[in-house]
Design an enzyme around this catalytic site. Structure first.
Site, PDB file in Angstrom:
ATOM      1  NE  ARG A  30      -4.101  -1.685   0.172  1.00  8.81           N
ATOM      2  CZ  ARG A  30      -5.190  -1.739   0.915  1.00  8.81           C
ATOM      3  NH1 ARG A  30      -5.441  -0.812   1.778  1.00  8.81           N
ATOM      4  NH2 ARG A  30      -6.022  -2.735   0.756  1.00  8.81           N
ATOM      5  NE  ARG A  34      -7.656   4.968   2.319  1.00  8.64           N
ATOM      6  CZ  ARG A  34      -8.432   4.236   3.109  1.00  8.64           C
ATOM      7  NH1 ARG A  34      -9.575   4.711   3.536  1.00  8.64           N
ATOM      8  NH2 ARG A  34      -8.045   3.034   3.483  1.00  8.64           N
ATOM      9  NE  ARG A  43     -10.351   7.001  -3.430  1.00 13.42           N
ATOM     10  CZ  ARG A  43     -11.669   7.000  -3.510  1.00 13.42           C
ATOM     11  NH1 ARG A  43     -12.259   7.596  -4.508  1.00 13.42           N
ATOM     12  NH2 ARG A  43     -12.406   6.400  -2.588  1.00 13.42           N
ATOM     13  CG  ASP A  81      -8.642  -3.400  -4.324  1.00 11.11           C
ATOM     14  OD1 ASP A  81      -8.123  -2.673  -3.461  1.00 11.11           O
ATOM     15  OD2 ASP A  81      -9.372  -4.370  -4.028  1.00 11.11           O
ATOM     16  CE1 TYR A 160     -13.099  -7.452   1.422  1.00  8.60           C
ATOM     17  CE2 TYR A 160     -11.254  -8.901   0.922  1.00  8.60           C
ATOM     18  CZ  TYR A 160     -11.780  -7.807   1.592  1.00  8.60           C
ATOM     19  OH  TYR A 160     -10.992  -7.085   2.433  1.00  8.60           O
TER      20      TYR A 160
HETATM   21  O1  CP3 Z   1       0.046  -1.610  -2.432  1.00  5.13           O
HETATM   22  C1  CP3 Z   1      -0.226  -0.726  -3.268  1.00  5.13           C
HETATM   23  O2  CP3 Z   1       0.151   0.452  -3.165  1.00  5.13           O
HETATM   24  C2  CP3 Z   1      -0.948  -1.139  -4.529  1.00  5.13           C
HETATM   25  C3  CP3 Z   1      -2.349  -1.015  -4.473  1.00  5.13           C
HETATM   26  C4  CP3 Z   1      -3.219  -1.933  -3.646  1.00  5.13           C
HETATM   27  C5  CP3 Z   1      -4.481  -1.490  -3.187  1.00  5.13           C
HETATM   28  N1  CP3 Z   1      -5.128  -2.561  -2.662  1.00  5.13           N
HETATM   29  C6  CP3 Z   1      -4.989  -0.128  -3.289  1.00  5.13           C
HETATM   30  C7  CP3 Z   1      -6.098   0.311  -2.421  1.00  5.13           C
HETATM   31  C8  CP3 Z   1      -3.085  -3.267  -3.282  1.00  5.13           C
HETATM   32  C9  CP3 Z   1      -1.889  -4.211  -3.461  1.00  5.13           C
HETATM   33  C10 CP3 Z   1      -4.310  -3.664  -2.686  1.00  5.13           C
HETATM   34  C11 CP3 Z   1      -4.581  -5.028  -2.229  1.00  5.13           C
HETATM   35  C12 CP3 Z   1      -5.785  -5.312  -1.459  1.00  5.13           C
HETATM   36  N2  CP3 Z   1      -7.046  -4.772  -1.612  1.00  5.13           N
HETATM   37  C13 CP3 Z   1      -5.855  -6.291  -0.438  1.00  5.13           C
HETATM   38  C14 CP3 Z   1      -4.723  -7.189  -0.015  1.00  5.13           C
HETATM   39  C15 CP3 Z   1      -3.775  -6.502   0.912  1.00  5.13           C
HETATM   40  C16 CP3 Z   1      -4.332  -6.280   2.278  1.00  5.13           C
HETATM   41  O3  CP3 Z   1      -4.459  -5.095   2.653  1.00  5.13           O
HETATM   42  O4  CP3 Z   1      -4.605  -7.255   2.981  1.00  5.13           O
HETATM   43  C17 CP3 Z   1      -7.164  -6.286   0.062  1.00  5.13           C
HETATM   44  C18 CP3 Z   1      -7.708  -7.162   1.175  1.00  5.13           C
HETATM   45  C19 CP3 Z   1      -7.920  -5.339  -0.694  1.00  5.13           C
HETATM   46  C20 CP3 Z   1      -9.356  -5.016  -0.582  1.00  5.13           C
HETATM   47  C21 CP3 Z   1      -9.550  -3.613  -0.176  1.00  5.13           C
HETATM   48  N3  CP3 Z   1      -9.310  -2.526  -0.999  1.00  5.13           N
HETATM   49  C22 CP3 Z   1     -10.009  -3.102   1.061  1.00  5.13           C
HETATM   50  C23 CP3 Z   1     -10.391  -3.958   2.253  1.00  5.13           C
HETATM   51  C24 CP3 Z   1     -10.045  -1.715   0.973  1.00  5.13           C
HETATM   52  C25 CP3 Z   1     -10.591  -0.724   1.977  1.00  5.13           C
HETATM   53  C26 CP3 Z   1      -9.836  -0.612   3.197  1.00  5.13           C
HETATM   54  C27 CP3 Z   1      -8.478   0.026   3.030  1.00  5.13           C
HETATM   55  O5  CP3 Z   1      -7.497  -0.531   3.557  1.00  5.13           O
HETATM   56  O6  CP3 Z   1      -8.394   1.078   2.415  1.00  5.13           O
HETATM   57  C28 CP3 Z   1      -9.554  -1.370  -0.309  1.00  5.13           C
HETATM   58  C29 CP3 Z   1      -9.382  -0.022  -0.825  1.00  5.13           C
HETATM   59  C30 CP3 Z   1      -8.051   0.381  -1.335  1.00  5.13           C
HETATM   60  N4  CP3 Z   1      -7.230  -0.397  -2.094  1.00  5.13           N
HETATM   61  C31 CP3 Z   1      -7.463   1.656  -1.156  1.00  5.13           C
HETATM   62  C32 CP3 Z   1      -6.238   1.616  -1.833  1.00  5.13           C
HETATM   63  C33 CP3 Z   1      -5.269   2.743  -1.976  1.00  5.13           C
HETATM   64  C34 CP3 Z   1      -8.094   2.845  -0.440  1.00  5.13           C
HETATM   65  C35 CP3 Z   1      -9.426   3.152  -1.033  1.00  5.13           C
HETATM   66  C36 CP3 Z   1      -9.726   4.597  -1.252  1.00  5.13           C
HETATM   67  O7  CP3 Z   1      -8.885   5.337  -1.764  1.00  5.13           O
HETATM   68  O8  CP3 Z   1     -10.881   4.942  -0.981  1.00  5.13           O
END
Ligand code: CP3
Length: 367
Positions: A30, A34, A43, A81, A160
């Site tokens: 990540r 954010r 965003r 994602d 999910y």
């Molecule tokens: O790592 C990176 O910078 C690359 C981008 C990336 C995102 N999601 C961007 C994202 C990666 C590798 C993921 C993987 C992901 N997504 C996982 C596996 C890793 C982990 O955290 O366990 C999972 C479970 C998800 C599903 C997901 N996406 C959730 C649960 C959420 C919301 C909660 C949160 O942590 O933000 C997201 C949203 C998300 N994915 C955001 C980002 C930058 C934030 C959303 C936003 O901007 O509103």
């Protein structure tokens, strides 16, 4: 395959393949997200999945941490994602600001596998935008560092798709495992097949390393993990590598991150992944002893240490690097993604400490 600029920093690829490195490479799960004000600004203008689906925006956001921490990161990860795979399978997924993912029409009963999912998924049609984002981003990186592609683990994606979003107990998804084990396996296989095609497409598009995120691995007992997660993770490593070789394409290093599955460390070191990413509950000495040098280890500072003061961060980095030992079979990362409330300045302190301590420890080993 496209011609890409020559790679100037291959530290992470060497570390993943067990070769010597002059310093332990570092990146963050990540790292584009954010906690960065420049990400929040993008965003404000665009919906989350619009960024994922627009290669130029995905590239812009992927490069934000690379540019801010100029010269301090050793890998980039494509902005996307894990939930793009359920979308490719035909489910609607929205990202609700401040709440996370939401599926308005999730899988409820086993018949939904046939009723709600596409029978055949052509990843080039459904996920071609990810491939395009990878190609343009790798070009823009201009060889500064490798670009990592990724996919969710089949069990996490199944979770999910049935829960319809985040969940603290996974009660609905786990009900499927125990009431409908055969249908659950059928669903896991459908997801696995798409994950394999998707990863092969990402590598062909330019991904130089791959990470599989089984974020809900630790929700399963060791017994159930061996039935509902491990076989599918094994297939992914195996089939991605075999199919690429058959096509005359060199496979890239693959990392498995199974959050919470400490009990599976030994199994995970035997199923074809080059690197295991560890969460912060695992002691480095324990991980090294169990995996016996068969794989590279990645991780694993508790992401909340970034909420501490600068001295605390530096001390923790030193302790972590001393415990893992730098220079070989180690990639520095956190034990999970950077939290949105992390201070970007503290992230920089972490990165600077990794460079300083890493070089210091390696010089000590050489002299
Ligand atoms: O790592 C990176 O910078 C690359 C981008 C990336 C995102 N999601 C961007 C994202 C990666 C590798 C993921 C993987 C992901 N997504 C996982 C596996 C890793 C982990 O955290 O366990 C999972 C479970 C998800 C599903 C997901 N996406 C959730 C649960 C959420 C919301 C909660 C949160 O942590 O933000 C997201 C949203 C998300 N994915 C955001 C980002 C930058 C934030 C959303 C936003 O901007 O509103």
């Amino acid at each position: 395959m496209t011609d890409f600029p020559p790679l100037k920093n291959d530290l992470i690829l060497r570390a993943a393949l067990g070769k010597k490195t002059e310093r332990a490479p570092v990146w963050f799960m990540r790292q584009a997200g954010r906690y960065l004000p420049e990400f929040r600004a993008v965003r404000e203008k665009y919906d989350f999945f619009t960024i994922c689906r627009t290669p130029e925006l995905a590239k812009l956001v992927t490069l934000q941490p690379i540019e801010r921490y100029d010269g301090l990161l050793d890998a980039s990860i494509i902005f996307s994602d894990i939930l793009v795979v359920p979308q490719a399978l035909g489910l609607v997924v929205e990202m609700l600001p401040g709440q996370g993912p939401y599926f308005p029409d999730p899988l409820v009963v086993p018949q939904d596998i046939d009723n709600k999912l596409r029978k055949h998924v052509n990843v080039y049609e459904e996920l071609g935008y990810v491939f395009e984002a990878i190609t343009v981003t790798r070009k823009a990186l201009n060889g500064r560092m490798p670009l990592i592609g990724f996919v969710g683990g089949p069990w996490t994606l199944m979770g999910y798709m049935i829960e319809g979003g985040g969940s603290s107990t996974l009660a609905k998804a786990k009900t499927w495992l125990f009431r409908y084990p055969e249908e659950s396996k059928r669903l896991l296989q459908r997801i696995t097949d798409v994950c394999i095609d998707f990863l092969i497409g990402q590598i062909k598009a330019g991904a130089q390393m791959i990470q599989v995120f089984e974020s809900w691995g630790g929700e399963l007992s060791p017994y159930d993990f061996n039935i509902f997660s491990l076989p599918y993770l094994t297939q992914i490593a195996d089939k991605v590598k075999t199919q690429l070789k058959q096509e005359g394409i060199e496979p890239v290093p693959m990392t498995i991150f199974c959050k919470g599955s400490w009990y599976a460390l030994e199994s995970l070191s035997n199923i074809g992944y080059d690197t295991i990413s560890l969460d912060w509950t695992i002691d480095p000495a324990y991980a090294k002893a169990i995996t016996k040098g068969k794989v590279t280890l990645q991780g694993n500072m508790d992401p909340t240490v970034l909420f501490g003061d600068h001295e605390q961060i530096r001390t923790t980095v030193r302790r972590m690097l001393e415990a893992f030992g730098t220079g070989e079979k180690y990639i520095v990362n956190l034990g999970h993604g950077i939290l949105p409330t992390s201070d970007p300045e503290n992230v920089k302190v972490f990165l600077e400490a990794v460079h300083k301590v890493g070089l210091e420890l390696d010089n000590k080993t050489i002299n």
